[in-house]
Design a protein around this motif. Structure first.
Motif, short mmCIF file in Angstrom:
data_model
loop_
_atom_site.label_atom_id
_atom_site.label_comp_id
_atom_site.label_asym_id
_atom_site.label_seq_id
_atom_site.Cartn_x
_atom_site.Cartn_y
_atom_site.Cartn_z
N VAL A 96 0.83 -1.20 0.00
CA VAL A 96 0.00 0.00 0.00
C VAL A 96 0.87 1.26 0.00
O VAL A 96 0.66 2.17 -0.80
N VAL A 97 1.85 1.33 0.88
CA VAL A 97 2.69 2.53 0.98
C VAL A 97 3.53 2.70 -0.28
O VAL A 97 3.61 3.81 -0.84
N GLY A 98 4.15 1.63 -0.77
CA GLY A 98 4.91 1.72 -2.02
C GLY A 98 4.03 2.12 -3.18
O GLY A 98 4.42 2.93 -4.03
N GLY A 99 2.81 1.58 -3.23
CA GLY A 99 1.87 1.95 -4.27
C GLY A 99 1.45 3.40 -4.20
O GLY A 99 1.31 4.07 -5.23
N ILE A 100 1.26 3.91 -3.00
CA ILE A 100 0.89 5.31 -2.84
C ILE A 100 2.01 6.22 -3.30
O ILE A 100 1.77 7.22 -4.00
N ILE A 101 3.25 5.89 -2.95
CA ILE A 101 4.38 6.70 -3.39
C ILE A 101 4.47 6.71 -4.92
O ILE A 101 4.64 7.77 -5.54
N CYS A 102 4.32 5.55 -5.53
CA CYS A 102 4.37 5.47 -7.00
C CYS A 102 3.18 6.18 -7.63
O CYS A 102 3.32 6.83 -8.67
N ALA A 103 2.01 6.07 -7.02
CA ALA A 103 0.82 6.74 -7.54
C ALA A 103 0.98 8.26 -7.46
O ALA A 103 0.55 8.98 -8.39
N ILE A 104 1.58 8.76 -6.40
CA ILE A 104 1.83 10.19 -6.29
C ILE A 104 2.73 10.65 -7.44
O ILE A 104 2.46 11.67 -8.08
N GLY A 105 3.78 9.90 -7.72
CA GLY A 105 4.66 10.24 -8.84
C GLY A 105 3.92 10.22 -10.17
O GLY A 105 4.10 11.11 -11.01
N GLN A 106 3.07 9.23 -10.37
CA GLN A 106 2.31 9.14 -11.62
C GLN A 106 1.32 10.28 -11.76
O GLN A 106 1.15 10.86 -12.84
N VAL A 107 0.66 10.64 -10.67
CA VAL A 107 -0.30 11.76 -10.71
C VAL A 107 0.43 13.06 -11.02
O VAL A 107 -0.06 13.88 -11.81
N ILE A 108 1.60 13.26 -10.42
CA ILE A 108 2.37 14.47 -10.71
C ILE A 108 2.72 14.52 -12.19
O ILE A 108 2.59 15.57 -12.83
N MET A 109 3.13 13.39 -12.77
CA MET A 109 3.47 13.38 -14.20
C MET A 109 2.25 13.64 -15.07
O MET A 109 2.33 14.37 -16.06
N ASP A 110 1.11 13.06 -14.72
CA ASP A 110 -0.09 13.21 -15.54
C ASP A 110 -0.69 14.60 -15.45
O ASP A 110 -1.13 15.16 -16.45
N VAL A 111 -0.71 15.17 -14.25
CA VAL A 111 -1.36 16.46 -14.05
C VAL A 111 -0.48 17.61 -14.51
O VAL A 111 -0.96 18.55 -15.16
N SER A 112 0.80 17.55 -14.23
CA SER A 112 1.68 18.69 -14.50
C SER A 112 2.43 18.58 -15.82
O SER A 112 3.06 19.53 -16.23
N LYS A 113 2.40 17.42 -16.45
CA LYS A 113 3.13 17.19 -17.70
C LYS A 113 4.63 17.38 -17.53
O LYS A 113 5.34 17.74 -18.46
N LEU A 114 5.14 17.14 -16.30
CA LEU A 114 6.58 17.18 -16.07
C LEU A 114 7.21 15.91 -16.61
O LEU A 114 6.57 14.87 -16.71
N SER A 115 8.49 15.99 -16.93
CA SER A 115 9.20 14.81 -17.42
C SER A 115 9.47 13.85 -16.25
O SER A 115 9.46 14.26 -15.08
N PRO A 116 9.74 12.59 -16.55
CA PRO A 116 10.07 11.64 -15.48
C PRO A 116 11.27 12.08 -14.64
O PRO A 116 11.31 11.83 -13.43
N GLY A 117 12.23 12.74 -15.27
CA GLY A 117 13.39 13.23 -14.51
C GLY A 117 13.00 14.27 -13.47
O GLY A 117 13.50 14.26 -12.35
N HIS A 118 12.09 15.17 -13.85
CA HIS A 118 11.63 16.18 -12.90
C HIS A 118 10.87 15.54 -11.74
O HIS A 118 11.04 15.93 -10.59
#
Length: 116
Positions: free
Chosen positions: A8-30
């Motif tokens: 659950v915790v690892g999934g939440i951390i990864c989901a936060i990263g994915q949401v940031i990429m989807d919403v902000s259109k930042l690159s994976p490096g950012h």
């Protein structure tokens, strides 16, 4: 139950990263830098170690753990050796992970024969 919380915790951390990429259109490096800095800030505030005790590998495997390791090593060595300990502590704690990443990336490139 430990495995469930790690998932659950690892999934939440990864989901936060994915949401940031989807919403902000930042690159994976950012996004990677954001997550490393978030882990460093959480460790600086003393919040990441309780998360590791609670979630185990769910908190130590994601990229936020690298930020945690940087700050943790720097603070530990700064207490022992002063200002120079900040620099040496960062490298001492993270050198094994960085070295492993380089070696395994090389081996993957040898066996996968990349075209780029």
């Amino acid at each position: 139950m430990t495995f469930v919380w790690a998932f659950v915790v690892g999934g939440i951390i990864c989901a936060i990263g994915q949401v940031i990429m989807d919403v902000s259109k930042l690159s994976p490096g950012h996004v990677m830098v954001i997550l490393v800095v978030a882990g460093a800030i959480l460790d600086g505030l003393g919040l990441y170690d309780p998360l590791i005790r609670f979630a185990g590998a769910g908190a130590t495997v994601p990229i936020t753990s690298f930020g945690n390791s940087l700050v943790h090593g720097a603070l530990a060595e700064a207490e022992r050796h002063g200002l120079i300990g900040i620099i040496t502590g960062i490298f001492e704690v993270t050198s094994a992970g960085v070295s492993a990443a380089i070696v395994f990336a090389f081996l993957a490139s040898v066996f996968a024969r990349p075209k780029g």
